[in-house]
Design a protein around this motif. Structure first.
Motif, PDB file in Angstrom:
ATOM      1  N   ALA A 410       0.823  -1.210   0.000  1.00  0.00           N
ATOM      2  CA  ALA A 410       0.000   0.000   0.000  1.00  0.00           C
ATOM      3  C   ALA A 410       0.855   1.258   0.000  1.00  0.00           C
ATOM      4  CB  ALA A 410      -0.931  -0.012   1.204  1.00  0.00           C
ATOM      5  N   ILE A 411       1.959   1.251   0.725  1.00  0.00           N
ATOM      6  CA  ILE A 411       2.844   2.419   0.749  1.00  0.00           C
ATOM      7  C   ILE A 411       3.316   2.741  -0.665  1.00  0.00           C
ATOM      8  CG2 ILE A 411       5.109   3.250   1.500  1.00  0.00           C
ATOM      9  CD1 ILE A 411       4.610   1.632   4.124  1.00  0.00           C
ATOM     10  N   MET A 412       3.745   1.724  -1.392  1.00  0.00           N
ATOM     11  CA  MET A 412       4.221   1.943  -2.762  1.00  0.00           C
ATOM     12  C   MET A 412       3.079   2.358  -3.686  1.00  0.00           C
ATOM     13  SD  MET A 412       7.090  -1.079  -3.260  1.00  0.00           S
ATOM     14  CE  MET A 412       6.039  -2.465  -2.764  1.00  0.00           C
ATOM     15  N   GLY A 413       1.931   1.679  -3.550  1.00  0.00           N
ATOM     16  CA  GLY A 413       0.800   1.990  -4.415  1.00  0.00           C
ATOM     17  C   GLY A 413       0.275   3.399  -4.193  1.00  0.00           C
ATOM     18  N   LEU A 414       0.135   3.801  -2.940  1.00  0.00           N
ATOM     19  CA  LEU A 414      -0.360   5.147  -2.635  1.00  0.00           C
ATOM     20  C   LEU A 414       0.613   6.217  -3.123  1.00  0.00           C
ATOM     21  CD1 LEU A 414      -1.718   4.333   0.929  1.00  0.00           C
ATOM     22  CD2 LEU A 414      -3.110   5.017  -1.053  1.00  0.00           C
ATOM     23  N   ALA A 415       1.917   5.933  -2.976  1.00  0.00           N
ATOM     24  CA  ALA A 415       2.914   6.873  -3.483  1.00  0.00           C
ATOM     25  C   ALA A 415       2.806   7.005  -4.998  1.00  0.00           C
ATOM     26  CB  ALA A 415       4.308   6.419  -3.075  1.00  0.00           C
ATOM     27  N   MET A 416       2.566   5.889  -5.675  1.00  0.00           N
ATOM     28  CA  MET A 416       2.466   5.916  -7.135  1.00  0.00           C
ATOM     29  C   MET A 416       1.229   6.687  -7.590  1.00  0.00           C
ATOM     30  SD  MET A 416       2.999   2.630  -9.593  1.00  0.00           S
ATOM     31  CE  MET A 416       3.278   2.796 -11.362  1.00  0.00           C
ATOM     32  N   LEU A 417       0.187   6.702  -6.755  1.00  0.00           N
ATOM     33  CA  LEU A 417      -1.031   7.448  -7.069  1.00  0.00           C
ATOM     34  C   LEU A 417      -0.966   8.889  -6.573  1.00  0.00           C
ATOM     35  CD1 LEU A 417      -3.745   4.762  -6.154  1.00  0.00           C
ATOM     36  CD2 LEU A 417      -3.097   5.520  -8.456  1.00  0.00           C
ATOM     37  N   ASP A 418       0.197   9.287  -6.048  1.00  0.00           N
ATOM     38  CA  ASP A 418       0.395  10.625  -5.479  1.00  0.00           C
ATOM     39  C   ASP A 418      -0.502  10.877  -4.272  1.00  0.00           C
ATOM     40  OD1 ASP A 418       2.410  11.456  -7.234  1.00  0.00           O
ATOM     41  OD2 ASP A 418       0.942  12.018  -8.760  1.00  0.00           O
ATOM     42  N   GLU A 419      -0.892   9.821  -3.600  1.00  0.00           N
ATOM     43  CA  GLU A 419      -1.641   9.938  -2.345  1.00  0.00           C
ATOM     44  C   GLU A 419      -0.623   9.938  -1.200  1.00  0.00           C
ATOM     45  OE1 GLU A 419      -4.761  10.419  -1.740  1.00  0.00           O
ATOM     46  OE2 GLU A 419      -5.662  10.161  -3.730  1.00  0.00           O
ATOM     47  N   ILE A 420       0.119  11.027  -1.089  1.00  0.00           N
ATOM     48  CA  ILE A 420       1.262  11.077  -0.192  1.00  0.00           C
ATOM     49  C   ILE A 420       0.829  11.048   1.265  1.00  0.00           C
ATOM     50  CG2 ILE A 420       3.370  12.325   0.396  1.00  0.00           C
ATOM     51  CD1 ILE A 420       3.217  11.174  -2.476  1.00  0.00           C
ATOM     52  N   ASP A 421      -0.223  11.783   1.612  1.00  0.00           N
ATOM     53  CA  ASP A 421      -0.680  11.779   3.004  1.00  0.00           C
ATOM     54  C   ASP A 421      -1.088  10.371   3.431  1.00  0.00           C
ATOM     55  OD1 ASP A 421      -0.244  14.476   3.183  1.00  0.00           O
ATOM     56  OD2 ASP A 421      -2.353  15.041   2.871  1.00  0.00           O
ATOM     57  N   ALA A 422      -1.806   9.687   2.560  1.00  0.00           N
ATOM     58  CA  ALA A 422      -2.233   8.324   2.877  1.00  0.00           C
ATOM     59  C   ALA A 422      -1.035   7.393   3.003  1.00  0.00           C
ATOM     60  CB  ALA A 422      -3.194   7.809   1.814  1.00  0.00           C
ATOM     61  N   ALA A 423      -0.041   7.564   2.123  1.00  0.00           N
ATOM     62  CA  ALA A 423       1.162   6.724   2.190  1.00  0.00           C
ATOM     63  C   ALA A 423       1.886   6.925   3.518  1.00  0.00           C
ATOM     64  CB  ALA A 423       2.092   7.037   1.026  1.00  0.00           C
ATOM     65  N   TYR A 424       1.988   8.171   3.953  1.00  0.00           N
ATOM     66  CA  TYR A 424       2.651   8.424   5.231  1.00  0.00           C
ATOM     67  C   TYR A 424       1.823   7.919   6.412  1.00  0.00           C
ATOM     68  CZ  TYR A 424       6.950  10.731   3.968  1.00  0.00           C
ATOM     69  OH  TYR A 424       8.222  10.966   3.521  1.00  0.00           O
TER      70      TYR A 424
END
Length: 499
Positions: A410-424
């Protein structure tokens, strides 16, 4: 390890005027017959095998019980053996203070041995009567068979552990337990047993972790007592507890093993994993490719080499390795998931969906949750629509809270979708254990029972999709919080420039 069922195959032997029958669990003398409990007879047989030598308490516990037990169990067994031997005063069972026990028979010291043969060799085994009954040549043949059988068991277990099949580690441990029962003085057998138990400690259900950690420690101590440089035991001890936030200490221990043997497979494998975890991806890749050259027929080595190539930017090499590996091992969990992951994080959504649709060529671990996680992500990558991205984000956040392995994806996927807050948010839950996405301590029941919160991993932070996170002000705080910054300061080297 000597088991009660092993007693059935052992011949009767003499101790002074006493006749010991392991199969019937009796000791017969002029005063009559005495029956022994299975554990008592196992202790007696082991002492007789090492007649005239000091046998440590640790060795008896390892070979008879196999799991940690209290001193009372061994003390009770020794008392039972002494009572059985009491009718012949020439048979002595001495207590060696703070060490162990020695079984001897009066007159042994005067016994003749063939020139050039040490006394231990002449009387090794179950007892003098076994030697007399079988004859010298037959006894040596039996000993060679035992040694050859143990070597074969060790070789088979080594192959399983190198192949990296999670579901077969327990089989490797079983083979090694049999090997150390045959060859109690083989340091490699004990070292590999420690390594197998270390793997099982990471994968065991909660109720079995403690026993596996203790068994790994005990086997490692036994290996190192026989050979202080035994590499498998050293690697097992170095990695018996997680390297998370302890990268410096673990790296030093692994490099010490490699200083003695630069091609030690298990040390290279562990150190490659550690170096990726601290962002030294190029160094990790170099070590991973060394293991790939050493073990090209190992499915685990294949998919790890492919992932290392992808991380360092060589997607073509990753594809080459994974395409071949998937043909050779189509249902191997690690190979299948690595192929899916590289497709997904290089934007090849059609290839991912094709793998998900082909249910006949999916390993058992790739069940419905895999579809539920990856399909919304692939849809969002293709469409880039706000609604699809929100659906994918919410799906990943939901999975991240229930499965540590899903959290790393999920960290990688969210980062790839530019969902940075969610990734963090997922990083905080997985690595700092704070916030709403803290994962459960254990993996889900349908998968391997990996204590993933305890064995937290950071390799995914240094993959191509995660690099966008490094430009965020929260990156420094995260690295300080989990100890990565301390590692870089201590080593005087940071993550790769690519990262």
């Amino acid at each position: 390890m000597l088991t009660p069922s092993d007693l059935l195959a052992l011949p009767d032997f003499a101790l002074g005027t006493l006749t010991v029958s392991p199969a019937r669990r009796t000791v017969v003398g002029e005063a009559g017959e005495r029956s022994l409990e299975p554990r008592f007879m196992q202790v007696l047989v082991l002492l007789a095998r090492h007649r005239g030598e000091v046998v440590s308490r640790d060795m008896l516990l390892e070979q008879v019980w196999g799991v940690p037990v209290g001193d009372d169990s061994l003390n009770r067994a020794i008392a039972g053996v002494r009572k059985a031997l009491a009718p012949d005063p020439a048979v002595r069972l001495e207590t060696i203070t703070r060490t162990g026990y020695r079984l001897s028979v009066e007159g042994d010291e005067a016994a003749e041995t063939p020139p050039g043969t040490d006394r231990r060799t002449a009387i090794a085994g179950i007892g003098t009567a076994a030697v007399l009954a079988l004859g010298g040549g037959a006894w040596w043949t039996l000993e060679r068979r035992r040694a050859n059988r143990a070597a074969d068991l060790v070789g088979r277990a080594d192959r399983i552990l190198r192949d990296g099949r999670i579901e077969q580690v327990a089989e490797a441990r079983s083979l090694l337990e049999r090997a150390v029962a045959d060859e109690t003085r083989d340091p490699k057998a004990w070292g590999l047993l420690a390594y197998a138990c270390r793997d099982l400690a990471e994968m065991a259900p909660p109720g079995e972790v403690t026993a596996m950690v203790e068994r790994a420690s005990m086997a490692a101590r036994r290996a190192l007592a026989l050979d202080a440089a035994e590499p498998h035991a050293r690697v097992a001890l170095a990695t018996l507890h997680p390297d998370f936030s302890h990268w410096v200490e673990v790296e030093d221990q692994l490099r010490a093993v490699l200083a003695d043997d630069a091609d030690q497979f298990y040390a290279l494998n562990a150190l490659s994993l550690l170096l990726q975890a601290v962002g030294r991806s190029s160094d990790s890749h170099a070590m991973r490719m060394r293991t790939f050259a050493m073990e090209p027929g190992s499915p685990a080595v294949n998919f790890k080499a492919a992932l290392a190539s992808w991380v360092t930017g060589d997607t073509r090499e990753a594809d080459r390795i994974l395409d071949r590996a998937l043909v050779t091992w189509p249902l191997h969990t690690g190979v299948w998931h690595a192929r899916l992951l590289v497709f997904a994080f290089t934007g090849r959504t059609g290839a991912v969906l094709s793998m998900l649709d082909d249910t006949s060529s999916r390993p058992a671990s790739a069940g419905p949750p895999v579809d539920q996680f990856w399909r919304p992500f692939m849809k969002a990558l293709d469409s880039r629509a706000a609604a699809d991205r929100i659906e994918a984000r919410d799906t990943m956040l939901a999975f991240a809270g229930g499965s540590p392995s899903a959290a790393t994806h999920a960290i990688m996927g969210l980062a790839m979708l530019d969902e940075i807050d969610a990734a963090y948010a997922v990083c905080d839950g997985l690595l700092l254990r704070r916030g709403p996405t803290v994962s459960s301590l254990w993996e889900q029941p349908e998968g391997p029972q990996i204590n993933a919160q305890f064995w937290r991993r950071t390799m995914n932070l240094f993959t191509p999709p995660s690099r966008v996170l490094h430009r965020d002000p929260r990156w420094g705080e995260l690295c300080e919080g989990i100890g990565l910054a301390d590692y870089w300061r201590t080593r005087g080297i940071g993550p790769d420039a690519r990262a």
